[in-house]
Design an enzyme around this catalytic site. Structure first.
Site, PDB file in Angstrom:
ATOM      1  N   LYS A 122      20.773  61.911 -26.397  1.00 39.08           N
ATOM      2  CA  LYS A 122      20.173  60.655 -25.755  1.00 39.08           C
ATOM      3  C   LYS A 122      18.942  60.812 -24.919  1.00 39.08           C
ATOM      4  O   LYS A 122      18.052  59.845 -24.985  1.00 39.08           O
ATOM      5  CB  LYS A 122      21.016  59.790 -24.750  1.00 39.08           C
ATOM      6  CG  LYS A 122      21.491  60.455 -23.470  1.00 39.08           C
ATOM      7  CD  LYS A 122      22.266  59.338 -22.697  1.00 39.08           C
ATOM      8  CE  LYS A 122      22.297  59.961 -21.196  1.00 39.08           C
ATOM      9  NZ  LYS A 122      23.081  58.982 -20.437  1.00 39.08           N
ATOM     10  N   ASP A 123      18.532  62.038 -24.710  1.00 34.31           N
ATOM     11  CA  ASP A 123      17.252  62.498 -24.218  1.00 34.31           C
ATOM     12  C   ASP A 123      15.951  62.509 -25.229  1.00 34.31           C
ATOM     13  O   ASP A 123      14.901  62.516 -24.721  1.00 34.31           O
ATOM     14  CB  ASP A 123      17.126  63.749 -23.032  1.00 34.31           C
ATOM     15  CG  ASP A 123      18.175  63.380 -22.076  1.00 34.31           C
ATOM     16  OD1 ASP A 123      18.386  62.395 -21.400  1.00 34.31           O
ATOM     17  OD2 ASP A 123      18.618  64.426 -21.431  1.00 34.31           O
ATOM     18  N   ARG A 176      20.337  49.660 -19.125  1.00 34.58           N
ATOM     19  CA  ARG A 176      21.213  49.245 -20.231  1.00 34.58           C
ATOM     20  C   ARG A 176      22.379  48.923 -19.280  1.00 34.58           C
ATOM     21  O   ARG A 176      23.054  47.812 -19.684  1.00 34.58           O
ATOM     22  CB  ARG A 176      21.337  50.390 -21.186  1.00 34.58           C
ATOM     23  CG  ARG A 176      22.406  50.295 -22.097  1.00 34.58           C
ATOM     24  CD  ARG A 176      22.728  51.386 -22.967  1.00 34.58           C
ATOM     25  NE  ARG A 176      22.941  52.550 -21.978  1.00 34.58           N
ATOM     26  CZ  ARG A 176      24.009  52.926 -21.544  1.00 34.58           C
ATOM     27  NH1 ARG A 176      25.145  52.253 -21.619  1.00 34.58           N
ATOM     28  NH2 ARG A 176      24.286  54.175 -20.711  1.00 34.58           N
ATOM     29  N   ARG A 177      22.760  49.720 -18.578  1.00 38.89           N
ATOM     30  CA  ARG A 177      24.136  49.808 -17.908  1.00 38.89           C
ATOM     31  C   ARG A 177      24.210  48.441 -16.973  1.00 38.89           C
ATOM     32  O   ARG A 177      24.814  47.600 -17.047  1.00 38.89           O
ATOM     33  CB  ARG A 177      24.589  50.992 -17.217  1.00 38.89           C
ATOM     34  CG  ARG A 177      24.875  52.226 -17.869  1.00 38.89           C
ATOM     35  CD  ARG A 177      24.827  53.419 -17.076  1.00 38.89           C
ATOM     36  NE  ARG A 177      25.299  54.634 -17.635  1.00 38.89           N
ATOM     37  CZ  ARG A 177      25.035  55.735 -17.580  1.00 38.89           C
ATOM     38  NH1 ARG A 177      24.299  55.999 -16.418  1.00 38.89           N
ATOM     39  NH2 ARG A 177      25.203  56.821 -18.431  1.00 38.89           N
ATOM     40  N   ARG A 191      19.033  57.959  -8.353  1.00 34.71           N
ATOM     41  CA  ARG A 191      18.482  58.958  -9.253  1.00 34.71           C
ATOM     42  C   ARG A 191      19.231  60.264  -8.770  1.00 34.71           C
ATOM     43  O   ARG A 191      19.628  60.319  -7.682  1.00 34.71           O
ATOM     44  CB  ARG A 191      16.911  59.066  -9.029  1.00 34.71           C
ATOM     45  CG  ARG A 191      16.195  57.935 -10.022  1.00 34.71           C
ATOM     46  CD  ARG A 191      16.460  58.177 -11.205  1.00 34.71           C
ATOM     47  NE  ARG A 191      16.292  59.463 -11.859  1.00 34.71           N
ATOM     48  CZ  ARG A 191      15.231  60.388 -12.063  1.00 34.71           C
ATOM     49  NH1 ARG A 191      14.170  59.894 -11.898  1.00 34.71           N
ATOM     50  NH2 ARG A 191      15.432  61.485 -12.492  1.00 34.71           N
ATOM     51  N   ARG A 211      23.873  62.579  -7.496  1.00 38.09           N
ATOM     52  CA  ARG A 211      24.417  61.210  -7.196  1.00 38.09           C
ATOM     53  C   ARG A 211      25.798  61.285  -6.783  1.00 38.09           C
ATOM     54  O   ARG A 211      26.227  60.344  -5.896  1.00 38.09           O
ATOM     55  CB  ARG A 211      24.556  60.867  -8.649  1.00 38.09           C
ATOM     56  CG  ARG A 211      23.077  60.458  -9.318  1.00 38.09           C
ATOM     57  CD  ARG A 211      23.121  59.715 -10.432  1.00 38.09           C
ATOM     58  NE  ARG A 211      22.148  60.143 -11.606  1.00 38.09           N
ATOM     59  CZ  ARG A 211      21.785  59.575 -12.556  1.00 38.09           C
ATOM     60  NH1 ARG A 211      22.557  58.562 -13.043  1.00 38.09           N
ATOM     61  NH2 ARG A 211      20.885  60.151 -13.380  1.00 38.09           N
ATOM     62  N   CYS A 243      13.943  53.983 -23.096  1.00 36.63           N
ATOM     63  CA  CYS A 243      14.732  53.886 -21.732  1.00 36.63           C
ATOM     64  C   CYS A 243      13.934  52.692 -20.743  1.00 36.63           C
ATOM     65  O   CYS A 243      14.585  52.443 -20.000  1.00 36.63           O
ATOM     66  CB  CYS A 243      14.854  55.338 -20.977  1.00 36.63           C
ATOM     67  SG  CYS A 243      13.105  55.847 -20.369  1.00 36.63           S
TER      68      CYS A 243
END
Length: 306
Positions: A43-44, A94-95, A112, A118, A206
């Site tokens: 996904k990166d 997105r989330r 972040r 986190r 993103c």
């Protein structure tokens, strides 16, 4: 090795405006022949890779869904049962877009840092009632016991390529390409080609809320894709399917360097890959015909202005 995305920890990813946040430094080493392959979270990786590089392997996908990690004081609860105005941490547009619409009683704020950071911010302060993370990352780190809830597609569809690892190599390094090709997982490859083609056709990244869900069932590949406004109030979502039956039993002559959305997978049915790519493109066209471009343009402008 440390990348730009690892270093800039005080800004939301969508605000940094750099497409290769977690890949550029690694690709530089690949280009200089300091390393022969680089492993990424798929996904990166941008849907168009820099010239000279290709994804030589996409490994079997871990659980691609998002997970809720609760603050210890809220153990036993779900997003549904958290108190009104509870603060949920996520750096993903997105989330946030999907969850704001689905759970309007909650507040969403940026968080972040790497996974350790986190989780520390969640546990040691009272700023967040919960944070949203990729289930795959938690499982790979051995922290599955922190997962309080897995979010299904009805709550939150995942990011393109989420849960899959990709091996990036030099596109003309046939020896390394051949070596890593045995790592390809056919279903994961086809799902991720469809997802990446969908995202590329939408010109997403993103900095805009785009989400997907894919499934392989009875030789059919199903792709659901969605685009969202930043607050989730405006959205478009649809599903399409295609056949991925392997019809080329006798291997036809193919261009050894053929890539589909950055992926080289010569040992997987060419027609099946073509169908997967076309599925992503067709679904993107369908959503664009319904007004997806306008939703994403506004989302991008609002995000830039934040």
């Amino acid at each position: 090795m440390t990348t730009t995305g690892d270093k800039i920890l005080d800004t939301a990813l969508s605000k940094i405006g750099e497409k290769s946040l977690f890949t550029k430094e690694l690709e530089n080493a690949l280009e200089r022949n300091e390393v022969d392959l680089v492993v990424h979270s798929l996904k990166d990786l941008p849907t168009t890779l820099p010239p000279g590089f290709t994804i030589g392997a996409v490994l079997k996908r871990e659980n691609p869904h998002d997970a809720v990690v609760l603050h210890p004081r809220h153990m036993g609860k779900t997003l549904d049962t958290l108190p009104e105005n509870s603060v949920i941490g996520t750096s993903s547009l997105r989330r946030a877009a999907q969850l704001k619409k689905r759970f309007p009683h909650l507040d969403f704020k940026d968080i972040r840092g790497n996974l350790n950071t986190r989780l520390k911010k969640l546990d040691e302060k009272d700023d967040f009632a919960a944070i949203i993370l990729a289930a795959a990352g938690l499982r790979r780190m051995g922290w599955e016991n922190r997962i309080s809830q897995i979010l299904g597609p009805e709550d939150c569809m995942y990011a393109v390529g989420q849960g899959a690892l990709a091996v990036e190599v030099r596109a003309k390094d046939t020896e390394i390409l051949e070596m890593v090709s045995v790592l390809h997982d056919p279903d994961t490859v086809l799902r991720c080609i469809a997802e990446r083609a969908f995202l590329r056709q939408l010109e997403g990244g993103c900095s805009v809320p785009v989400a997907v869900h894919t499934e392989v069932k009875d030789s059919q590949l199903y792709l659901t894709g969605g685009v969202y406004s930043l607050d989730g109030s405006d959205s478009l979502k649809d599903t399409m399917q295609t056949s991925i039956t392997a019809v080329d039993k006798i291997r036809e002559e193919v261009d050894e360097l053929l890539q589909r959305v950055g992926v080289t997978a010569n040992k997987i049915s060419g027609p099946a890959q073509d169908n997967a790519e076309k599925l992503g493109i067709d679904l993107a066209h369908l959503l664009l015909s319904k007004g997806a471009k306008e939703i994403l343009t506004v989302a991008r402008q609002l995000n830039d202005a934040r």
